[in-house]
Motif scaffolding. Structure first.
Motif, PDB file in Angstrom:
ATOM      1  N   ALA A 193       0.814  -1.221   0.000  1.00 21.76           N
ATOM      2  CA  ALA A 193       0.000   0.000   0.000  1.00 21.76           C
ATOM      3  C   ALA A 193       0.841   1.261   0.000  1.00 21.76           C
ATOM      4  N   PHE A 194       2.083   1.189   0.472  1.00 25.37           N
ATOM      5  CA  PHE A 194       2.953   2.367   0.490  1.00 25.37           C
ATOM      6  C   PHE A 194       3.184   2.929  -0.911  1.00 25.37           C
ATOM      7  N   ALA A 195       3.067   2.072  -1.930  1.00 24.76           N
ATOM      8  CA  ALA A 195       3.314   2.526  -3.303  1.00 24.76           C
ATOM      9  C   ALA A 195       2.276   3.550  -3.756  1.00 24.76           C
ATOM     10  N   GLY A 196       1.132   3.600  -3.064  1.00 22.74           N
ATOM     11  CA  GLY A 196       0.101   4.565  -3.431  1.00 22.74           C
ATOM     12  C   GLY A 196       0.223   5.899  -2.731  1.00 22.74           C
ATOM     13  N   LEU A 197       1.268   6.089  -1.903  1.00 22.49           N
ATOM     14  CA  LEU A 197       1.447   7.344  -1.179  1.00 22.49           C
ATOM     15  C   LEU A 197       2.329   8.291  -1.985  1.00 22.49           C
ATOM     16  N   ASP A 198       1.935   9.534  -2.024  1.00 22.65           N
ATOM     17  CA  ASP A 198       2.713  10.553  -2.739  1.00 22.65           C
ATOM     18  C   ASP A 198       3.070  11.650  -1.749  1.00 22.65           C
ATOM     19  N   ASP A 199       4.138  11.417  -1.006  1.00 25.19           N
ATOM     20  CA  ASP A 199       4.568  12.365   0.018  1.00 25.19           C
ATOM     21  C   ASP A 199       6.092  12.403   0.021  1.00 25.19           C
ATOM     22  N   PRO A 200       6.698  13.469  -0.429  1.00 21.78           N
ATOM     23  CA  PRO A 200       8.162  13.532  -0.525  1.00 21.78           C
ATOM     24  C   PRO A 200       8.856  13.560   0.828  1.00 21.78           C
ATOM     25  N   ASP A 201       8.102  13.720   1.917  1.00 25.71           N
ATOM     26  CA  ASP A 201       8.712  13.812   3.247  1.00 25.71           C
ATOM     27  C   ASP A 201       8.724  12.482   3.995  1.00 25.71           C
ATOM     28  N   LEU A 202       8.295  11.393   3.341  1.00 24.60           N
ATOM     29  CA  LEU A 202       8.233  10.100   4.017  1.00 24.60           C
ATOM     30  C   LEU A 202       9.476   9.261   3.715  1.00 24.60           C
ATOM     31  N   ASP A 203       9.983   8.606   4.761  1.00 25.39           N
ATOM     32  CA  ASP A 203      10.991   7.562   4.624  1.00 25.39           C
ATOM     33  C   ASP A 203      10.341   6.225   4.934  1.00 25.39           C
ATOM     34  N   ILE A 204      10.887   5.153   4.365  1.00 24.80           N
ATOM     35  CA  ILE A 204      10.387   3.821   4.646  1.00 24.80           C
ATOM     36  C   ILE A 204      11.524   2.941   5.155  1.00 24.80           C
ATOM     37  N   TYR A 205      11.194   2.107   6.152  1.00 26.15           N
ATOM     38  CA  TYR A 205      12.106   1.092   6.675  1.00 26.15           C
ATOM     39  C   TYR A 205      11.359  -0.237   6.557  1.00 26.15           C
ATOM     40  N   TRP A 206      11.759  -1.035   5.588  1.00 27.51           N
ATOM     41  CA  TRP A 206      11.045  -2.267   5.244  1.00 27.51           C
ATOM     42  C   TRP A 206      11.906  -3.471   5.588  1.00 27.51           C
ATOM     43  N   THR A 212      15.943 -14.098  10.396  1.00 25.59           N
ATOM     44  CA  THR A 212      16.292 -15.375   9.778  1.00 25.59           C
ATOM     45  C   THR A 212      17.466 -15.168   8.826  1.00 25.59           C
ATOM     46  N   PRO A 213      18.102 -16.249   8.362  1.00 28.32           N
ATOM     47  CA  PRO A 213      19.190 -16.107   7.380  1.00 28.32           C
ATOM     48  C   PRO A 213      18.743 -15.478   6.073  1.00 28.32           C
ATOM     49  N   ASP A 214      17.434 -15.482   5.804  1.00 32.88           N
ATOM     50  CA  ASP A 214      16.905 -14.903   4.564  1.00 32.88           C
ATOM     51  C   ASP A 214      16.487 -13.440   4.727  1.00 32.88           C
ATOM     52  N   GLU A 215      16.824 -12.818   5.835  1.00 35.21           N
ATOM     53  CA  GLU A 215      16.376 -11.452   6.114  1.00 35.21           C
ATOM     54  C   GLU A 215      16.701 -10.498   4.969  1.00 35.21           C
ATOM     55  N   LEU A 216      15.703  -9.677   4.636  1.00 36.85           N
ATOM     56  CA  LEU A 216      15.851  -8.636   3.617  1.00 36.85           C
ATOM     57  C   LEU A 216      15.440  -7.309   4.236  1.00 36.85           C
ATOM     58  N   THR A 217      16.201  -6.252   3.964  1.00 33.58           N
ATOM     59  CA  THR A 217      15.834  -4.921   4.450  1.00 33.58           C
ATOM     60  C   THR A 217      16.069  -3.890   3.358  1.00 33.58           C
ATOM     61  N   VAL A 218      15.221  -2.877   3.352  1.00 34.93           N
ATOM     62  CA  VAL A 218      15.357  -1.733   2.455  1.00 34.93           C
ATOM     63  C   VAL A 218      15.002  -0.492   3.255  1.00 34.93           C
ATOM     64  N   ALA A 219      15.773   0.570   3.093  1.00 34.21           N
ATOM     65  CA  ALA A 219      15.479   1.822   3.788  1.00 34.21           C
ATOM     66  C   ALA A 219      15.854   2.995   2.895  1.00 34.21           C
ATOM     67  N   GLY A 220      15.112   4.085   3.050  1.00 34.95           N
ATOM     68  CA  GLY A 220      15.430   5.295   2.311  1.00 34.95           C
ATOM     69  C   GLY A 220      14.198   6.135   2.093  1.00 34.95           C
ATOM     70  N   PRO A 221      14.346   7.264   1.399  1.00 38.20           N
ATOM     71  CA  PRO A 221      13.180   8.078   1.059  1.00 38.20           C
ATOM     72  C   PRO A 221      12.174   7.253   0.260  1.00 38.20           C
ATOM     73  N   LEU A 222      10.916   7.322   0.647  1.00 37.38           N
ATOM     74  CA  LEU A 222       9.896   6.510  -0.006  1.00 37.38           C
ATOM     75  C   LEU A 222       9.871   6.749  -1.514  1.00 37.38           C
ATOM     76  N   ALA A 223      10.009   8.003  -1.926  1.00 33.49           N
ATOM     77  CA  ALA A 223       9.947   8.330  -3.350  1.00 33.49           C
ATOM     78  C   ALA A 223      11.070   7.677  -4.144  1.00 33.49           C
ATOM     79  N   GLU A 224      12.172   7.378  -3.472  1.00 30.07           N
ATOM     80  CA  GLU A 224      13.329   6.807  -4.160  1.00 30.07           C
ATOM     81  C   GLU A 224      13.372   5.287  -4.150  1.00 30.07           C
ATOM     82  N   VAL A 225      12.862   4.656  -3.092  1.00 30.57           N
ATOM     83  CA  VAL A 225      13.042   3.207  -2.958  1.00 30.57           C
ATOM     84  C   VAL A 225      11.756   2.407  -3.103  1.00 30.57           C
ATOM     85  N   ALA A 226      10.605   3.078  -3.106  1.00 26.51           N
ATOM     86  CA  ALA A 226       9.329   2.355  -3.112  1.00 26.51           C
ATOM     87  C   ALA A 226       9.186   1.434  -4.315  1.00 26.51           C
TER      88      ALA A 226
END
Length: 254
Positions: A193-206, A212-226
């Motif tokens: 649902a974050f992909a539907g947000l249009d706010d340049p002031d939001l960061d995301i930590y996913w 687990t050994p399969d852990e995945l993480t992504v972080a950064g400005p929502l507009a750049e990494v979403a």
């Protein structure tokens, strides 16, 4: 009287299991495991590994049952979830009655923390209210995926003096990002649902498969990494057969 322990086992790392949880594990005569199919075999294997690690001289039984299916595209979400909970209550009621003798202790190993977006407490409480099987139950808290997420990103869950909202992907899609909260934790979001947000002031930590050994993480400005998260998520789900993920949306200080 039967006793049932609902034991939080953390978000995936066996070392998330608390000292209190280990104490409860050693009291148990019967562990109830719901099988969600071959695609999610990892979830059963992780629970069995915890038992092997923390109950080295087992005097317990493991009783497996096939989990009940849930309609993931309902027209009436609340009614569908209530019906699903009822069928799960039917399942647990039969297991408690047929597999646990009076005076014995049973347990359900709950992924993460059973008090946060997990239906086990509600389902077991429904079985107790019916009154057809006599038992009492306890709840042991666990390390939640939310705690594991912010720890993985080395951030605090809250900002100084500010509230935190915990919600679902369904609500975020329907309501958007709230005006009066700067930090929103989103769970149960199969549709990003974050992909539907249009706010340049939001960061995301996913994060996915946290702890687990399969852990995945992504972080950064929502507009750049979403845009990169949905394909990463799809690839991981295709590879593993299942995915558990959550994320924090943070509005930068205004």
């Amino acid at each position: 009287m039967r006793t049932i322990h609902l034991i939080g086992i953390g978000a995936g790392d066996p070392e998330h299991v608390t000292v209190q949880a280990v104490g409860r594990l050693t009291e148990v005569d019967v562990f109830f495991l719901l099988d969600k199919g071959e695609a999610k075999r990892d979830l059963v294997d992780a629970r069995l590994a915890i038992l092997e690690r923390y109950v080295p001289d087992p005097a317990y039984r493991v009783v497996r049952a096939v989990d009940v299916d849930r309609d993931r595209t309902p027209e009436n979400y609340r009614e569908t979830v209530a019906e699903w909970h009822g069928r799960r209550a039917d399942l647990y009621e039969g297991l408690f009655r047929d597999e646990l003798a009076d005076g014995q202790v049973g347990a359900i190993l709950c992924w993460g923390d059973p008090t946060l977006y997990d239906n086990t407490i509600a389902v077991v409480e429904e079985v107790r209210r019916r009154g057809r099987v006599g038992f009492d139950y306890t709840v042991v808290p666990g390390v939640s995926s939310v705690s594991a997420l912010v720890a993985a990103h080395r951030i605090s869950l809250n900002q100084i003096g500010r509230p935190v909202l915990v919600t679902t992907g369904r609500r975020l899609a329907a309501d958007g990002f709230p005006d009066d909260v700067d930090d929103v934790v989103v769970m149960l979001d199969a549709h990003c649902a974050f992909a539907g947000l249009d706010d340049p002031d939001l960061d995301i930590y996913w994060g996915a498969y946290l702890g687990t050994p399969d852990e995945l993480t992504v972080a950064g400005p929502l507009a750049e990494v979403a845009a990169g998260i949905p394909p990463l998520r799809d690839q991981a789900r295709e590879r593993k057969g299942w995915i558990m993920d959550t994320y924090l949306l943070r509005r930068r200080k205004r």
